[in-house]
Design a protein around this motif. Structure first.
Motif: not given
Length: 250
Positions: A40, A109-113, A115, A153, A155
């Protein structure tokens, strides 16, 4: 603060307040300790206490997991930003408007995955002044707004209480204008302690753990703070990391 920025912050808070009014702050939280899964990515959001020059509790957590739980292969990303708030407020005696998390959160949040999110705000959010219901509502809305973003998202979230404002700041209450340079003398007991209660009571389906870092730091102020009452020293950051680690399940 320019007019457009003020309007943007005000519009967001107003929209969120309406959403908050039609929702409940209580969800599926069951009190169990949070459990990380293998591989994660944990995004750590906060102000300068989280940022810590890239050498604070976030990095210590990474080291601790690498050493004690290497099989999990976790990655901690530090998204802390100096001076930031989730209330969108700024005291008069501050060099420009304070950064506002919700002006950069979607881009992150758009650029990073991510968890799991680790959230630690509050120190700056009361802008070092006197308590008020309006202030507490603004903080509650900020925390809830973050949780709703995480819900969108999918998360999971770990909420940390604000650290204390350590003893040693001025007790002179002659001023009518308070700031990080001159906090309201009872800022810790009347504002940050209330923020702590808000965090610990903010049960939400995506608040999967609520960890009190205030209590151990408050009890160990002599070891965990130097001359700076806002930012913990290395011992303080180590205590934060150990407290988080000790409140997880493996």
């Amino acid at each position: 603060m320019n007019h457009c920025t003020m309007m943007k912050r005000r519009q967001f808070i107003n929209r969120t307040a309406l959403a908050l009014a039609g929702s409940t702050l209580f969800g599926c939280f069951d009190g169990n300790k949070f459990t990380f899964k293998k591989n994660q990515i944990i995004g750590c959001f906060g102000d300068s206490i989280t940022f810590a020059g890239g050498d604070g509790y976030v990095e210590m957590l990474q080291e601790k997991f690498n050493k004690e739980k290497p099989e999990l292969n976790l990655k901690f990303i530090n998204f802390g930003k100096n001076s930031e708030t989730v209330t969108g407020l700024t005291e008069e005696d501050h060099p420009g408007p304070r950064p506002y998390l919700f002006e950069r959160l979607d881009e992150i949040l758009d650029e990073n995955k991510i968890d799991v999110a680790l959230f630690c705000y509050g120190m700056n959010d009361g802008i070092y002044g006197k308590p008020s219901e309006k202030l507490f509502t603004s903080f509650k809305i900020g925390v809830y707004s973050f949780l709703e973003k995480m819900r969108q998202r999918d998360i999971k979230t770990i909420l940390l209480t604000p650290p204390p404002l350590a003893e040693g700041h001025s007790d002179n209450d002659n001023s009518t204008s308070y700031s990080y340079k001159h906090p309201y003398p009872k800022y810790d007991s009347e504002v940050l302690e209330k923020f702590t209660d808000i965090i610990l009571d903010m049960h939400h389906p995506y608040a999967n753990a609520e960890i009190d870092i205030r209590k151990p730091l408050f009890a160990s102020q002599k070891d965990c703070y130097g001359k700076d009452p806002i930012h913990p020293n290395k011992n303080g950051h180590r205590l934060i990391a150990d407290t988080i680690f000790g409140n997880l399940s493996f």
